[in-house]
Each structure stands twice: as structure tokens, then as C-alpha cells.
Design a protein around this motif. Structure first.
Motif, short mmCIF file in Angstrom:
data_model
loop_
_atom_site.label_atom_id
_atom_site.label_comp_id
_atom_site.label_asym_id
_atom_site.label_seq_id
_atom_site.Cartn_x
_atom_site.Cartn_y
_atom_site.Cartn_z
N PRO A 54 0.56 -1.24 -0.12
CA PRO A 54 -0.14 0.09 0.03
C PRO A 54 0.89 1.44 0.10
O PRO A 54 1.91 1.41 0.35
N VAL A 55 0.29 2.42 -0.53
CA VAL A 55 0.75 3.70 -0.56
C VAL A 55 -0.35 4.58 0.17
O VAL A 55 -1.62 4.28 0.52
N ALA A 56 0.23 5.90 0.80
CA ALA A 56 -0.71 6.77 1.39
C ALA A 56 -1.63 7.14 0.34
O ALA A 56 -1.19 7.27 -0.94
N THR A 57 -2.83 7.50 0.72
CA THR A 57 -3.87 8.04 -0.17
C THR A 57 -4.58 9.13 0.22
O THR A 57 -4.87 9.30 1.39
N GLU A 58 -4.90 9.95 -0.77
CA GLU A 58 -5.59 11.34 -0.75
C GLU A 58 -7.17 11.06 -1.52
O GLU A 58 -7.02 10.96 -2.63
N PHE A 59 -8.12 11.04 -0.64
CA PHE A 59 -9.40 11.21 -1.06
C PHE A 59 -10.04 12.36 -1.42
O PHE A 59 -10.91 12.67 -2.22
N THR A 60 -10.11 13.44 -0.44
CA THR A 60 -10.71 14.53 -0.29
C THR A 60 -10.42 15.30 -1.47
O THR A 60 -11.63 15.66 -2.22
N ARG A 61 -9.57 15.47 -2.08
CA ARG A 61 -9.39 16.40 -3.17
C ARG A 61 -9.58 15.61 -4.51
O ARG A 61 -10.09 15.86 -5.48
N ASN A 62 -9.00 14.44 -4.47
CA ASN A 62 -9.04 13.44 -5.72
C ASN A 62 -10.60 13.05 -5.92
O ASN A 62 -10.70 13.06 -7.18
N LEU A 63 -11.35 12.74 -5.14
CA LEU A 63 -12.62 12.34 -5.26
C LEU A 63 -13.81 13.52 -5.66
O LEU A 63 -14.82 13.18 -6.00
N ARG A 64 -13.12 15.05 -5.47
CA ARG A 64 -13.96 16.02 -5.44
C ARG A 64 -14.81 16.04 -7.01
O ARG A 64 -16.15 16.35 -6.75
N PRO A 65 -14.08 16.07 -8.00
CA PRO A 65 -14.73 16.39 -9.31
C PRO A 65 -15.75 15.19 -9.42
O PRO A 65 -16.71 15.51 -9.78
N LEU A 66 -15.55 13.86 -9.00
CA LEU A 66 -16.51 12.95 -9.18
C LEU A 66 -17.59 13.04 -8.31
O LEU A 66 -18.59 12.99 -8.82
N LEU A 67 -17.61 13.42 -7.09
CA LEU A 67 -18.36 13.40 -6.00
C LEU A 67 -19.33 14.88 -6.46
O LEU A 67 -20.67 14.69 -6.09
N ASN A 68 -18.81 15.80 -6.66
CA ASN A 68 -19.58 17.03 -7.13
C ASN A 68 -20.56 17.00 -8.44
O ASN A 68 -21.51 17.39 -8.33
N ALA A 69 -19.77 15.75 -9.40
CA ALA A 69 -20.89 15.54 -10.66
C ALA A 69 -21.70 14.80 -10.17
O ALA A 69 -22.85 14.76 -10.72
N TYR A 70 -21.44 13.60 -9.46
CA TYR A 70 -22.45 12.62 -9.33
C TYR A 70 -23.02 12.15 -7.89
O TYR A 70 -23.57 11.43 -7.66
N GLY A 71 -21.99 12.60 -6.93
CA GLY A 71 -22.35 12.22 -5.43
C GLY A 71 -23.55 12.64 -4.79
O GLY A 71 -24.05 12.15 -3.65
N ASN A 72 -24.37 13.56 -5.39
CA ASN A 72 -25.81 14.08 -4.80
C ASN A 72 -26.73 13.35 -5.90
O ASN A 72 -27.95 13.62 -5.27
N ASP A 73 -26.57 12.51 -6.53
CA ASP A 73 -27.49 11.81 -7.34
C ASP A 73 -28.00 10.66 -6.81
O ASP A 73 -27.29 9.64 -6.53
N PRO A 74 -29.28 10.40 -6.48
CA PRO A 74 -29.77 9.35 -5.76
C PRO A 74 -29.77 7.84 -6.58
O PRO A 74 -29.86 6.86 -6.00
N ARG A 75 -29.38 7.97 -7.95
CA ARG A 75 -29.29 6.79 -8.74
C ARG A 75 -27.90 6.35 -8.46
O ARG A 75 -27.56 5.27 -9.11
N PHE A 76 -26.96 6.95 -7.97
CA PHE A 76 -25.48 6.63 -8.03
C PHE A 76 -25.14 6.02 -6.57
O PHE A 76 -25.44 6.81 -5.65
N GLN A 77 -24.50 5.04 -6.71
CA GLN A 77 -24.08 4.42 -5.39
C GLN A 77 -22.49 4.08 -5.60
O GLN A 77 -22.10 3.57 -6.49
N LEU A 78 -21.58 4.61 -4.84
CA LEU A 78 -20.16 4.33 -4.80
C LEU A 78 -19.64 3.96 -3.62
O LEU A 78 -20.14 4.29 -2.39
#
Lengths: 471, 471, 471
Positions: free
Chosen positions: B331-355
Motif C-alpha cells: 500500500p501507499v498513502a492515499t488522498e481522497f478529499t481532493r481526488n474524489l471531489r470532481p466525481l462527487l461534485n458531478a454525481y455524488g448528490n444523485d440518488p441513482r448513483f452508489q459508490l
């Protein structure tokens, strides 16, 4: 009803529990020192009755909003009005919102939000039934009934909560009118402001020029250079001090600190005045202003707080629709050792300076913060903050900082809440967790009970007074 | 024999143990939902008897291989054949390999591998003696004997294990022939594929062109642009759905997400076709394709899984000699907050999407993942994965995520195993640890037993079904 | 007096405590293997009586200095003389310093420093009263009295402590005269050197040329290229070996490893000779030299230790005034997976190579170090180091590494101390914590008592001997 167990949150091991109970029995009766939080001082200045259970408990609480939102409950159905005016409109009926909340009460199992609210419902409002879908309206009625009585006016609660000091958090251009009004009030305790000038330092933000203008107005003069800004800030800090302030507060994503020379600082300031400051300009400017704030603290004695690591408004969709502080702020990994070095080298050895640091990155507790606090005279560790102000979170904080920094390099508990009625719940939970932590140390003969008694009292009361210079 | 203690893995505190026991007694009998794993569907489609204990238990298990290798046991002596054909050749005698394993059984003390294998030997195969050097051949014989009987054929075990759903992980060009065959089988449960197209997205990898060609063949058409690739992937996802798939899976070192405009995506795709894509091209392409996968998930309803943070084939010497999946991924250290932001902003509020997100960096549990899952409707936390699928690891996951995300923002247990016969062992261990965690909460009066009962059932069964849309 | 509880540091749960007690009873009597530390060999070579309690216990202990300093006690008042000769001068009266220390004894509650000192005062020096302001002078007298007697000379204590091996840490230009003298001494155990050439590799440091010259002098020859440097180091390693050394040690901020080609290495070396090496040159050179040290270890069999992640002299004010090692070193976040890859790929599969890694970043335990140690034959995990050599710290190390790496991929306990008289205290604490950890596993039936007995003995004694090739 949901009877709150008198030994709740203590380990079930009988030795630990006995010690924890004994320690908690001594700290539970201590007055509350609340040296950092976000209660609106107008509540106490006006002393109006709270409107209804929903606007008191649900709508302003971003912990509640985010959890319900995360499980598919719309913010509009919780009464949050879209700022863009588009449909769907916000639910207006507080009873319907309360019912939605009660229907989803199970989502909060094993969270601090539930622990706080159970205390608030039972101990503050004397609610007799456990909250669930069936009891929701009954509980609503019970709270609404209490809210009408004089005993549940804000100032009456302030006295009942035994608050000795309550510090609010206030913008640099705040008139402090409510604090002025409260200065004369008979509260049995103080309400003091805290100087938080973040908005003045965010020179790449769209609202900065307006903020600067507002500030220049209240600070009495024009501000056309970085030096003039710092001078005006110094004068405003003095005004806050005359209203009782003992601290400033600064929120940053990364705790970068670096002194710019005057010409460089002014060059960036000029850019900002022309609305062309970049993100990197802002970062440099903030790093420089933190150095300046530390320098002013050495002079005026205001304790400097740093709240580090929240990436604000991560969810831009929610932010655009309903604004900030709805639960869409997310932490990022944080570096303290190198970032704070310039500031600590410049001021960290000065006995006049006191710096209290709060983190959202628990991996820094044992790696960076405890070693820094265990060396620099000026540095104290702030209480576990926000997501980490929880049973397990507070335990991790103690387990990961005490052995290196010692208990006396911590700054006591801060409830950091907007929710006035939750203050006693939060302090009670912290006192229980600390008693349990210390009880565990006694049970393992790491310390003895006389040590533990002094430590428990310090963690509940003395440390906060000392750290925030509230004596 | 090694008698497995009926209260194993529960705290010895009698209050916690009593609660844990009561909770586990209710979850141990629930069917198994295995929504993510690596069992070869051919095993069940063919239903041949397993060949021998060694090829069943030792050779394919990278947890076992790596631990023995780390203490000086050669992979060749464990039957792993060098792919370069050089000496030493692999040991061929399964009894000798088994003996080597038994001689080193002590290395696995206090590891989950040992807990799983003890269950497998005792509960699945009914072995009567404890494994050690002296008993090795006896144990081998006992298992070999069982493997001959019809009751130990894969499908019989599938029923005996009470597997309700078993999801496999399948390449984008997989024919799904085994799943097709299994569709008609009488298993008492479903075996469904999962669409995992990683190989198609690694455009800087030497095998990419061949992979693309294979995929174009099965997808029926040529693929000469990024848009055509996404279109073909969309069609293949539909085929997977018709075979029962409810999810996709994506493995990345860093969870970077970013939408490219079409011309940029095609420009990179062209470079890849000319075999000149760089590492940075690949990273950009993957970031873009993750956005596209999320977009497709909104449309087709397939749940999107992200497995983040494994640097594959860290040990190039081992990789060149014996190939991948021998225990050399780190394993390597991982960053989620900034990396996932574009995806979550685009689809993370959509009730049809599950991640559903899995991490190998535990420092992200409380800092990034729990806050993200506690806010975005689309995001759930995957179970502790790989190195962290262990007693202490699962406890840390619960302690570091529940207070912020709540239990209902987690996605249930995933065994993630290639080792079919270890499935019940892994679910049993998880159910025990969760029961113990909840028992501890009840003992401290954080929750009551009725809460705990619902939570235990959810963690063992309901959450996985809901998260993976398996209803 | 402060009676040390015989079950101190064990969980109060009676089942765990019973097991822990039984395990500790077997390990407490084992001899001490101290394979890494900073005791001055002159102490044992000369065997003079220790001067006084203050210079023995307080002045050289950076754990004590930093904690007192962090709470406002000046280093000068603790007898630390400013190297710049400015006022205030250092306190010279050891009794006054001891009183200051005793007055602040409460600061050390729940820290390992207090646990070690309580053992030292009570078990080593037989002090009869608990330390506090009132007893300070009495305790001082009691220790001073003991120090006069032959039984408290260093060699007598060495025997009484049952030290089988004590490894010191020595610069590359050290004459090893004290080790030579000790070779003939009747100690009941060995005192051996460790080769630590860091100063030779820090080519951007102001003192480097002088260090190189000193080294060239003792190594017998001029050094005008990187290759000549490595050759001279190889010869000096052999000399250390003839004095009993079995290991080298290397301290770095980041564990970067990379092989340079010879011309590049020599180009950088030339730059260094001209005093124009940059920070980046130094980082590259260190990365290269670590590769070379591993290569030499393969040949000469010296175990390679890496101590990673301390940013030295963070507080430049303190450093300039009183020099290094006063408590101003602070950890930074560390990356191992990518940084160690070149070295592990080159040598990590070689059975002749042994690498022991120490970290100050606990987030790497489960994420990087345990997976690496659980795969590479050459790699072992060093004991929890410095800030993490504590009750909670050692427990976290076991909980976060054992399940992945197994106990046998750890290297036993290292006290890493300058404080000779604290050695038995530190080993006793480690043995208690490990016994408690194992007792907890037995109580939860993860392992049985026969496993635990072997593991406890290994953790206290066998593993260190094996890891450091001390047999």
C-alpha cells in the motif's frame, strides 16, 4: 422513557468503572468554561424565548443535516431554504421536519450527536419518552411547552448550565453590540468575544474587497497597504480586549507560516486591491499574516488559536444551493512540523505567547503535535475537534498525545458549538470520557487516584482557564 | 485437536462477552452475502472435486505465500513455478509443500490467516488434530479424504455455506460462459459477475493494445476513439447486467478523478494506440474514465466500487520470476478529499448513483472517508480491506468510522477472497468482531441491545444487500 | 514510599491480568539484549563512580529537558550551559536542579519518563520515598549515597542488570578505544560498537569536510572520490566487526534510496569537496550511499538499521543556544513504499541481507511497514521508537503490525537510550506491555498460552539476538 444510565460511556470493567465514577463525581459539578464556540451572542443579549424545537435543535446543526442528507433526506425537507430560490422550496412546518428527524433517529446510533441529544432531551428539557417515529410529536410538544416558560429563556439556561465563561467567535468587523449589552447583564458568568479575522486574509476570495471596506469602516481609516491592515487589526484586537476577549482564532486549510518582507507583502496586497490575487498569493499572504498575528499576540497577550485542515464547501452543488455550514466541509491531511517551524522559531520560545492548535488529521497527534507541544513553551494542544469530538475520538486523543506531551500541554475542552442548549451535554460527555481514560490509567497503576483527581479537575476546568488566560 | 473456543475473539470482560455472544448467536445463522471477491466461477460451473489440500489451500493464497517467503521459505518450495523456467524448479509434491507449511505454522500466530485456516480445517473439513510438524501428514490425509466425497464438491459446499449471493470479479473481455452455465444450476443462491475493466484503462501498460483488441472483439466493433471505447464499455456493462451483475469494480493507485474534454481524451487515446502514452497520460485517462464510469452508473444503476492504494508488484524480482499476486503488492498513502471531489461534485448528490470505496490507508478512515460518507448520499464505506481485514483492523474501522459516518453509511462485509473454502471463515470472523464491537457499545451504554441487534444483523447481512442492490 | 504495584501496566480485567502476569513472570528474569542505544562506552571503560544524581539522571535526558522546557522551565536552570556563553549562565548546583525537577514531577504523569524513573529510583537505587517537592533533597541524598558505593559503579550495575549484550552507537571516525579496553573486561556480557556514518554522508552540512578529513585520517588514506569513500567505509566496517559490531545504523529524514552511476556520484562528491553541494545533492548522495551500505551489508553481514523521520533541531533558537539533543527534534510524515523500493528490489530478496527499519510515523505501521516486512525476507520492523516507546505506543505497534507482519518479522526491543541506569526500567516496561498484549490475545482465544509463552520469550530476548546476529 429512555433512562440515561448513570455510568454511561464508562468501561464495563468494574475496576475502571469504579475509578471513573469517582473521578466524574468530582468533575460533573464544576462550572463550565467554554473558551471557544459559535453561539450567537444575540441569543443571550435579547433573551427571547427559543421559537420551537426544530429551529432550536435541527436546522442549525450541520452534524444532523449532513447525516440525514447522506442517507437520502433532502435538505429542503429539513427546512433549509435554497438561496437560489429554485424548487423544491424548504419545508416550513417545524413539526414535519421534526417527524422526519425522528423517523431517521436510528442513523445516529453510536454517534456523538445522539449522545448529546439524548442528554439535551432528557437532562435539559426533561423529556419523558424515547424519541422515535411514534413519540415524535409528543416529544416536540414537551419541548415546545418548556420553551415557553421563563426557566428556558437563554439567560436562565446560562445560569442553570453553570457557565462561568462563554467565548463567542466574531468577525473583525463585528460591532460587538451584543457583547456590550451583555457586559451589564446579570448572568452569573461572562460572555466574551474572540477575534477571528479569516475573511480579511482571504485576498483571493470574491468577497474580500467588500470585507476590507467594511473593516476599514469600523476600524476608522483607510487601508491601503499590508502594514496599514496589520495596524488596523492591532487596534481592533485592543477593542476586542476591552470587551473581554482573551483570544483570537484563525482557520486555515494548511498551517503555512512565513514572514514576507514589507515590499513583498505590499506587492501582494496591491494585487489583491486590483482583484488579481491568485490562490498562491493568498496562501503566501495568509502565511505572512499568521506570523503577524503571532507577533501581535506577543504584544497584546491574546491567545492565538489555529483551526487547521478543513476544506470548506467540498460539495459545490450543496454550497451553491443552500450556502455554507450545511455539513459539506471535509478534512485534508495536514503537515505541522515544517509549516509551523517559522512561526515557532520566531515566537514559540517566548513566554508571552500562547498558541493552541486544533487538527482534523489524527495521524498528526502522535507524530507532530504531541512532540511539538512537548517541546515549545508556547504551544498547547487543542481538544479533539469536530469529527473527533466523540467518545472514541477523545480517547484516541488522550492515548496518542498524553505520553509525549503530558496532560498539562493540552488546553482543556472546547465544545465549539453553535447549539447553545447542547453545551452542558458536550462538557458532560468530555468529562465522562476523560474520567474513564484516567480510571483506566489508575486501574493499570500508571497513575494513582490522587494524581487522577488533580488531572480530572484540570482537564474539566483548570486547563482551559489557564490556556485561555481566563483567570 | 485444536478445539475452537465458542467465545473466541470476544473480549474477556464478562459483560461485553455476554452481549457479544447474544448478538453473534443471531447473526451466525444468517446466509452469506458475498458481494465482492475473486472466486473463479469455473470452480462452481465445473463442480469438479478439489485436487488436493495443497493446491486448494496453500498455493493460491498470497497471504500464506508472502508470510512464508518473508521468513526465508522459497516460493519454489511452495510449488510456485518460475515463469522464466529457470532453476530451481517448483516443488511438485503437494505433501512436501504441506509439510513445509505446517513446519512454519507458528509464523501465523495472531494473524487472520491463522484464524481463517483454523476455522476451515476444523469447521469445514472436520480435522481432528491441531496442525504442526508432527500432524502435518495426518491433517493432509484427513482433508484429502474429505475432498473425494460428493459433500465436498464446490456446489455442495456452496449450499452448506448458505451462500445467497456470490459475486465474482471479471475482466471486460470475459465471455461469462461459466456464469451462463451457473445461471441454470441449482445452487440455492446466485453467482453473479462484476465488471472490472482496469486493464482497458491502463493505456501505458505493455499489454494494453492486445487487451483493447480482445475487448473490441467481444464488444463487436472497432474502437478508435475514447468515445467509442466508452460506448463499447456501456454495452458490455449491459451484458454483465443481464448475467446478474449489480456492480463494477475499479482498482487504482490514487483515486484521481477529472473530466477531460472530448478532444483531449481522444488525443490521449490516439497516443495510446501509437504505443506512446506516458504514465501521466494514463493517470489522466484513468481519472477521466472513472468519471465516465460514474456517469454510466447513474444510467445503468451498476454500483461502482473503488479499490484504492495498492502499488502492484512492488518486488520486481519476484514479479519477473513468478508473476503477479504472490504477495508483493504494497500500500501507499492515499488522498481522497481532493481526488474524489470532481466525481462527487458531478454525481455524488444523485440518488441513482452508489459508490463504495475501499482503502489500504487507515489514516483516511476518520480524516477523509467517514466525513465524505457522512455527507454525500452516493458514498458508502467498503469493509476493511486486505491487510486490514483482521480482528484489530475491523475493530479500528468501526471505531474510526462509526461516530462520524454512522453504521448505515457502510456497505457490509466483503470477503474479497479467491479461496472459496475460506468464505464462511471470513464471514464468521467479521460477524464475531462486529458482535464484539457492538457488545462493547452496549456494555458502555452507548446503545442498547435492541439497537445492537438491528445493527448486528445489518452489518452481517442487510447492508451488503442494500449497498450492492441485491434485493 | 511509592510502592510499585507488582501488576502495574497490566489490564485490570482479571483474565488478561492473570495471563499477563504468568507471561511476565517468565520474561522478567531473562538477560537483557540491548542491540541499539547510545550509552557512552567510556562510562564502562573507566568505571568511575557516577558524579551525582542530577548529572546522572536529569541533565543528559532530552525527554526530561523538553518536557520541563515546554512548561516554562528554562534549560539554563536545569544546568544546560549556553554554548554561546551569554547570560543567563547555567545553574551549577545539582541540588537546585534536582529540586526544580521534583517541583515539576507532576508534568510527567502518565508518561513513560515517569514509569522509567519510578523504576530507576525504586528498583535500581532503592529510594524509600515518593518524589515530590518536600522529599526532593532526601531522595537526592539517598541516590548520592548509593552512587558512592562500589555496587553502583557502572560495571557492577552492568552485571546486576544482567546485560548480555550492549551495543553502542559510534561515529565512523571513532577510535573504539573504549571498546578495545572493554574487550578484556570481566562484565558478564559484551559491549559492542555500531557503525553509524551519517556525518560522512551529509555533504551539504558545514562540518562535512572536517568530518571527511578526520575519517580519511583514521581510515588511512586520502579520499578523493565517492568510490574511495565507499572503499574506506568498507574497511572501517571490517574494523568495527573485529571489535564485535554486528550492525550499522543510519539516520535519515526520508528513506530515499537510489543508485547513481559512478560518474554522477563522483560529480556530486566533487561538488561537495568544493563546498558547493546543495540540499538536493545531499539527498541524492544519501540515497546512493544507502544503496552502497546495503551492498556492503550483503558482503560483510552487518545488519543495517534505518532510523527514519526525525527533523533534527527544529527549534533553531534552542539549537544555537545550547546545541543538539535537548529535545528539539520533531518527526515528519514518512513514505516507505516508494522510497525503499530501489533498495529492497536490489537486496531485499537476498538471505544474506538484514534490514531493520524504525519509524516515527505510526500511520506507516499498518499501511507500509507491516506489508513490506510481511513480504521481503530481508526486512524486519524495529521496535516502537523514541516518542512511541511508551505503554500505549508499544500496544499500538503490536496491534497495527502483528496481524500483517507476524510477530517473527519484528526485531525485538531496543531501549535506544543514553541513560545507562534506565536500561532495566525500559526493558521491564516493554516486557510488561508485551505480556499484557499477549495476555489479551489469550483471553480472547486468538492464541493459546503455549503460543503466548514462546512469543513472550521471543519478544523479550530471542528476536533481538536473531535479528542483530548476536548468537
Amino acid at each position: 422513557m429512555k433512562e440515561l444510565h448513570e455510568d454511561r460511556y464508562f468501561d464495563s470493567d468494574p475496576v475502571i468503572r469504579r475509578h471513573a465514577r469517582a473521578l466524574y463525581d468530582e468533575t460533573r459539578v464544576l462550572p463550565i468554561i467554554s473558551p471557544h464556540g459559535h453561539v450567537d451572542p444575540a441569543i443571550l443579549a435579547k433573551n427571547d424565548a427559543f421559537a420551537d424545537p426544530t429551529s432550536l435543535i435541527i436546522t442549525p446543526d450541520h452534524y444532523i443535516l449532513r447525516m440525514l442528507y447522506s442517507r437520502g433526506v433532502s435538505l429542503e425537507s429539513l427546512g433549509i431554504a435554497p438561496i437560489d430560490g429554485t424548487a423544491p422550496a424548504a419545508e416550513l412546518d417545524p413539526r414535519k421536519i421534526w417527524q422526519t428527524f425522528a423517523d431517521n433517529w436510528h442513523l445516529f446510533r453510536a454517534t456523538p450527536t445522539r449522545a448529546w441529544l439524548e442528554y439535551e432531551l432528557h437532562e435539559v428539557f426533561g423529556v419523558q419518552r424515547e424519541l422515535d417515529s411514534a413519540s415524535a410529536q409528543h416529544v416536540y410538544d414537551a419541548i415546545a411547552e418548556r420553551l415557553k416558560s421563563p426557566e428556558f429563556r437563554p439567560r436562565a439556561l446560562f445560569k442553570r448550565f453553570k457557565i462561568e465563561v462563554l467565548a463567542t467567535t466574531d468577525g473583525p468587523s463585528d460591532t460587538l453590540e451584543h457583547h456590550r449589552a451583555l457586559g451589564a447583564a446579570e448572568l452569573g458568568g461572562r460572555v466574551i468575544p474572540t477575534f477571528r479575522p479569516d475573511a480579511l486574509f482571504r485576498i483571493a476570495s470574491p468577497g474580500w474587497l467588500a470585507e476590507l471596506k467594511r473593516f476599514a469602516g469600523i476600524a476608522g481609516g483607510t487601508i491601503s497597504s499590508c502594514g496599514e491592515l496589520v495596524g488596523a487589526v492591532a487596534r481592533r484586537r485592543e477593542e476586542f480586549k476591552t470587551m473581554g476577549a482573551t483570544a483570537t482564532d484563525h482557520g486555515v486549510v494548511a498551517p503555512r507560516t512565513a514572514r514576507l518582507d514589507d515590499s513583498e507583502a505590499d506587492r501582494i496586497f496591491d494585487k489583491a486591491l486590483r482583484c488579481s490575487a491568485t490562490e498562491e498569493d493568498e496562501a503566501l499572504f495568509e502565511a505572512h499574516l499568521l506570523m503577524e498575528m503571532a507577533r501581535l499576540s506577543v504584544d497584546d497577550g491574546l491567545v492565538m488559536q489555529l483551526h487547521v485542515g478543513a476544506l470548506r464547501n467540498h460539495n459545490e452543488v450543496v454550497y451553491r444551493r443552500v450556502g455554507p455550514d450545511r455539513g459539506g466541509d471535509i478534512p485534508v491531511a495536514t503537515e505541522f512540523t515544517r509549516n509551523l517551524r517559522p512561526l515557532l522559531n520566531a515566537y514559540g520560545n517566548d513566554p508571552r505567547f500562547q498558541l493552541i492548535v486544533f487538527t482534523l488529521d489524527e495521524s498528526t497527534y502522535s507524530r507532530e503535535l504531541a512532540p511539538l507541544a512537548g517541546h515549545y513553551p508556547a504551544l498547547l494542544l487543542g481538544a479533539p475537534w469536530w469529527f473527533h469530538d466523540s467518545i472514541e475520538g477523545m480517547m484516541r486523543f488522550r492515548q496518542q498525545t498524553t505520553e509525549t506531551a503530558g496532560m498539562e500541554n493540552t488546553a482543556g475542552f472546547t465544545d465549539d458549538t453553535r447549539a447553545f442548549c447542547s453545551i452542558p451535554a458536550r462538557h458532560d460527555l468530555a468529562r465522562r470520557v476523560d474520567a474513564n481514560y484516567l480510571g483506566g490509567l489508575v486501574a493499570r497503576h500508571v497513575i494513582d487516584m490522587s494524581d487522577a483527581r488533580e488531572m480530572a479537575r484540570a482537564m474539566a476546568y483548570d486547563l482551559a482557564k489557564r490556556a485561555y488566560r481566563l483567570t
